[in-house]
Design a protein around this motif. Structure first.
Motif, PDB file in Angstrom:
ATOM      1  N   UNK A  30       2.974  25.079 -71.412  1.00 55.73           N
ATOM      2  CA  UNK A  30       1.917  26.015 -70.999  1.00 55.73           C
ATOM      3  C   UNK A  30       0.599  25.273 -70.788  1.00 55.73           C
ATOM      4  N   UNK A  31       0.263  24.333 -71.669  1.00 57.60           N
ATOM      5  CA  UNK A  31      -1.006  23.623 -71.460  1.00 57.60           C
ATOM      6  C   UNK A  31      -0.878  22.622 -70.313  1.00 57.60           C
ATOM      7  N   UNK A  32       0.357  22.159 -70.097  1.00 62.57           N
ATOM      8  CA  UNK A  32       0.604  21.290 -68.941  1.00 62.57           C
ATOM      9  C   UNK A  32       0.233  22.026 -67.642  1.00 62.57           C
ATOM     10  N   UNK A  33       0.592  23.302 -67.598  1.00 63.86           N
ATOM     11  CA  UNK A  33       0.282  24.100 -66.412  1.00 63.86           C
ATOM     12  C   UNK A  33      -1.221  24.235 -66.214  1.00 63.86           C
TER      13      UNK A  33
ATOM     14  N   UNK B  74      -0.910  28.003 -81.934  1.00 63.28           N
ATOM     15  CA  UNK B  74      -2.331  27.889 -82.285  1.00 63.28           C
ATOM     16  C   UNK B  74      -2.741  26.419 -82.382  1.00 63.28           C
ATOM     17  N   UNK B  75      -1.878  25.611 -83.003  1.00 65.10           N
ATOM     18  CA  UNK B  75      -2.195  24.195 -83.163  1.00 65.10           C
ATOM     19  C   UNK B  75      -2.326  23.512 -81.809  1.00 65.10           C
ATOM     20  N   UNK B  76      -1.381  23.776 -80.920  1.00 63.95           N
ATOM     21  CA  UNK B  76      -1.339  23.041 -79.650  1.00 63.95           C
ATOM     22  C   UNK B  76      -2.369  23.578 -78.668  1.00 63.95           C
ATOM     23  N   UNK B  77      -2.328  24.888 -78.426  1.00 62.32           N
ATOM     24  CA  UNK B  77      -3.263  25.458 -77.453  1.00 62.32           C
ATOM     25  C   UNK B  77      -4.686  25.429 -77.998  1.00 62.32           C
ATOM     26  N   UNK B  78      -4.800  25.628 -79.329  1.00 59.55           N
ATOM     27  CA  UNK B  78      -6.124  25.612 -79.947  1.00 59.55           C
ATOM     28  C   UNK B  78      -6.762  24.243 -79.860  1.00 59.55           C
ATOM     29  N   UNK B  79      -5.962  23.190 -80.051  1.00 61.19           N
ATOM     30  CA  UNK B  79      -6.480  21.827 -79.936  1.00 61.19           C
ATOM     31  C   UNK B  79      -6.837  21.510 -78.492  1.00 61.19           C
TER      32      UNK B  79
ATOM     33  N   UNK C  16       1.348  15.790 -70.717  1.00 58.53           N
ATOM     34  CA  UNK C  16       2.128  15.764 -71.952  1.00 58.53           C
ATOM     35  C   UNK C  16       3.205  14.700 -71.831  1.00 58.53           C
ATOM     36  N   UNK C  17       3.302  13.838 -72.832  1.00 60.59           N
ATOM     37  CA  UNK C  17       4.381  12.856 -72.902  1.00 60.59           C
ATOM     38  C   UNK C  17       5.424  13.358 -73.895  1.00 60.59           C
ATOM     39  N   UNK C  18       6.677  13.476 -73.422  1.00 64.72           N
ATOM     40  CA  UNK C  18       7.774  13.904 -74.292  1.00 64.72           C
ATOM     41  C   UNK C  18       8.575  12.665 -74.670  1.00 64.72           C
TER      42      UNK C  18
END
Lengths: 398, 386
Positions: B109-112, B77-82, B117-119
């Protein structure tokens, strides 16, 4: 209303003097398979399975077509010994099939057999008479005697006639139990359950033995074997698994025997224990999932050296199979997905990087002098335990 | 037989108080909080109390707690929601290479969907360097997601410094800071309000609470798009009838953990050091994965060169000591992304021991004895192999 399944069995009708016993075995196995859902009776050369009211004969037919000894299963209709009655049933049957399968312009033929010679119409005549009735009753239908979409079988017997057109193939073979018990070495891999199935197909009631390597392996490896046994109850109503605690013996081998010979010695220990169990229980054959040349322990030299510890015949039903064939069969039996769960079984721990592919008997026997072989075998036989699996029952907990 | 459970970072045994409260919520106070009648009102009050207890343990306002079905869902929720809520402002997210799969796979998933995204890598102790984060920040960075305590090796990330760094940015350029605190909530000090955090994901079953309930704390003013549409429960952020027994159990578990936290943390720190020292003196080849000092006190990750981690687990199990390889969530996979990120060689079988507030000193002593015996036995068996 219930339905009728007409079962043909092949091979066992050939066995002259044992025929009765085989037929009784088949009928018994069929009864256990159908349970309360149907009545099973033998008529000359056939078995009839009549489902009780409200039970779908197609579902029962599918179960029945898994029973070893069954060559084919047909959903049949009964008719009085009267031409018109037979014609009526045949027409209804063809109509029903066209509807169910959505066939628009199907071809058909009639294959009649008359074992009751007092019936006034001979087989060829019956083909014509029944075929004609079907043709005139149903539109958009034509005859094809070579590759018909629908093949209507008519069998005229002493007291009644049967009419059918849909047939499942059974597995053939002999009814389980007809050949006495065999001890199956069941590892949890892909091969051994298939070997067990093949043995059952030849009428052998299998008694699986599993060598349990916990704590070298996970308890999930044991769960895998339990699940495999439960799947195999589809073919053999009751299966009694023997679990042999094997970790201590593996530890001993690991500690005292040279690395290149450990796999050979481990397998010899397994065979010794299996033989002792077989002797204890009056079982006269072992069954393994070995094939020739798949892995180091399955070269002919290796099989020779491992085999040397027992006088019992070892049946290796997979010897003529390639891996792909074994996998395909495991998928059909329903054991494949269980076998490929990623938990090590007893054969994969402690496997050295370079096992000897041609272990000679002499060095192996010398290396085993470091072990108290007979005490280890006796200990394993004393410590093993039994787990029973029954078709349709809750599988036992770990 | 002896039974010492040291796999508390996988999950914990439910506290009897938790169970009792949940049974009452299932059986006696079984209403739906949305119902208008009395049954509904009673259930709603239970939810309110559970929310208050969790909020108090986290030091935040109750109306900023949103219950979810798991810690994983809270992270999602935090990541996809943001990502969905802030896509107009930017499409860059920063996280670390050692996050839990709940975060890593949500980021993938949001990268797709076209986000970048930087890891960030960590040092050999498993700790993120704040300077690396600073260098990775971009004007279009909308989210920084860093775990508080790593679940495999127990390294503690410099959340406070990260929060301070982000707070120093001008408001219009400030990314949200999300913290996966599933392994730290109730065990380490965590002050989301003062540390400049925007979202915190937590879970009940790591704290002697029930499985199937997690929560996301969301600082008021932070905009998120929900993952689930429905009856607008949890102020529209998480639809679905409230898991009343789960929330009740979570509340009890959080209250217990919060009450004892400081004392538990102190004694665990001492036991951890003692345990490691004992293993080291008996098995000199042992390798401690993760930080020597400043690690979370409840996680110990040890590697024994040449021994398979899985067999260590089963040998310990056969003697009544339950531990895990790597982390339970990914121990079916042959490799650990965390240990690789720390530069631990592949051949060294690692096990993780994780403590809870119910662990005793005697259990730790016994577990050390059993571990030493098991490692020696396996070392003997594997000697001269290969």
């Amino acid at each position: 209303m219930g339905g009728l399944l007409l079962i043909r069995y092949g091979e066992i009708s050939l066995k002259g003097k044992n025929r009765r016993e085989f037929e009784n075995r088949l009928v018994g196995n069929l009864r256990r398979m159908v349970g309360e859902r149907a009545r099973v009776q033998r008529i000359h050369g056939r078995v009839l399975v009549e489902t009780v009211d409200g039970i779908d004969p197609y579902q029962v037919g599918e179960d029945v077509s898994r029973v070893f000894g069954v060559v084919s299963v047909a959903v049949a209709e009964r008719a009085r010994l009267d031409l018109q009655a037979i014609q009526t049933k045949a027409v209804a049957l063809v109509k029903g099939i066209m509807e169910r399968r959505g066939l628009v312009h199907p071809t058909f033929k009639v294959t009649a057999r008359r074992s009751n010679k007092s019936f006034p119409h001979r087989s060829l005549e019956l083909n014509r008479l029944v075929g004609g009735a079907v043709l005139s009753a149903i539109d958009h239908l034509s005859v094809d005697v070579h590759h018909p979409d629908i093949n209507v079988h008519v069998e005229v017997r002493e007291r009644e006639a049967f009419v059918w057109a849909e047939v499942w193939r059974g597995p053939g073979g002999l009814p389980v139990g007809a050949s006495g018990p065999g001890l199956l070495l069941l590892s949890g891999g892909i091969d051994s359950p298939v070997a067990g199935w093949m043995a059952m197909k030849r009428g052998i009631a299998i008694r699986p033995v599993h060598f349990d390597s916990f704590p070298f392996t996970s308890e999930r490896a044991r769960q895998k074997v339990y699940d495999l046994c439960q799947v195999l109850t589809a073919f053999q109503h009751r299966i009694s698994l023997t679990v042999v605690p094997f970790a201590a013996i593996q530890t001993d081998i690991q500690t005292h025997c040279p690395e290149g010979l450990r796999v050979t010695i481990m397998r010899r220990m397994m065979l010794r224990i299996a033989s002792a169990l077989a002797e204890r229980d009056g079982i006269c054959a072992l069954v393994t999932g070995e094939s020739v040349g798949q892995v180091a322990s399955q070269t002919l030299e290796s099989i020779y050296t491992i085999n040397a510890v027992t006088n019992l015949p070892i049946l290796r039903p997979l010897v003529g199979f390639d891996k792909e064939e074994i996998i395909a069969r495991a998928q059909r039996i329903g054991t494949y997905d269980i076998s490929v769960r990623p938990y090590e079984d007893c054969c994969t721990v402690f496997v050295p990087q370079h096992p000897k592919t041609k272990p000679h008997l002499g060095p192996v026997e010398r290396a085993e002098k470091a072990l108290d072989v007979s005490a280890l075998v006796r200990g394993a036989v004393a410590e093993c335990w039994q787990v029973d699996f029954t078709r349709g029952a809750e599988p036992p907990a770990l | 037989m002896l039974e010492i459970y040291l796999d508390n970072s996988a999950t914990t045994q439910a506290d009897p108080l938790v169970v009792a409260a949940m049974v009452a919520a299932l059986q006696r106070d079984y209403g739906n909080p949305s119902s208008l009648h009395r049954r509904g009102a009673v259930a709603e009050r239970l939810v309110t109390e559970g929310r208050a207890a969790v909020a108090e343990a986290l030091g935040v306002a109750p109306d900023e707690i949103y219950f979810t079905g798991s810690g994983t869902e809270a992270n999602n929720l935090a990541i996809k929601g943001t990502a969905a809520a802030r896509k107009g402002r930017g499409r860059h997210i920063i996280t670390t290479a050692i996050e839990h799969p709940a975060v890593l796979n949500a980021c993938r998933a949001v990268q797709d969907q076209g986000y970048q995204v930087t890891y960030l890598n960590v040092d050999e102790q498993g700790v993120l360097r704040v300077a690396d984060l600073e260098a990775a920040l971009r004007p279009d960075t909308i989210l920084v997601s860093v775990m508080h305590v790593n679940n495999e090796v127990g390294s503690v990330q410099p959340i406070r410094q990260i929060g301070a760094l982000l707070q120093s940015l001008p408001l219009g350029q400030r990314p949200y800071l999300h913290v996966d605190a599933v392994q730290s909530f109730g065990r380490l000090e965590l002050d989301p309000q003062r540390w400049g955090i925007d979202m915190v994901a937590i879970s009940a079953h790591k704290l002697h609470g029930p499985k199937g309930i997690g929560a996301l704390w969301v600082r008021s003013g932070v905009q998120l798009v929900p993952l689930i549409d429905g009856g607008e429960q949890e102020r529209g952020l998480r639809s679905g009838t409230e898991n009343v027994p789960g929330i009740v159990g979570f509340g009890v578990a959080a209250r217990q953990a919060h009450r004892e936290r400081a004392a538990v943390q102190k004694r665990m720190t001492a036991w951890r050091e003692k345990f490691i020292a004992r293993i080291r003196s008996a098995i000199p080849s042992v390798r401690l994965n993760g930080p020597e000092h400043g690690a979370a006190p409840h996680i110990i990750n040890l590697a024994f060169p040449g021994l398979p981690g899985e067999q260590l687990v089963h040998f310990l199990e056969s003697k009544g000591v339950y531990v895990s390889t790597g982390s339970a969530c990914s121990s079916r996979q042959p490799d650990s992304h965390v240990l690789r990120a720390l530069g631990v060689p592949r051949e060294a079988g690692a096990i993780r021991l994780s403590l809870s507030r119910l662990t005793t000193e005697a259990e730790m002593d016994q577990a050390a004895d059993v571990l030493v015996a098991v490692v020696r036995e396996l070392q003997r068996l594997y000697k001269g192999r290969g």
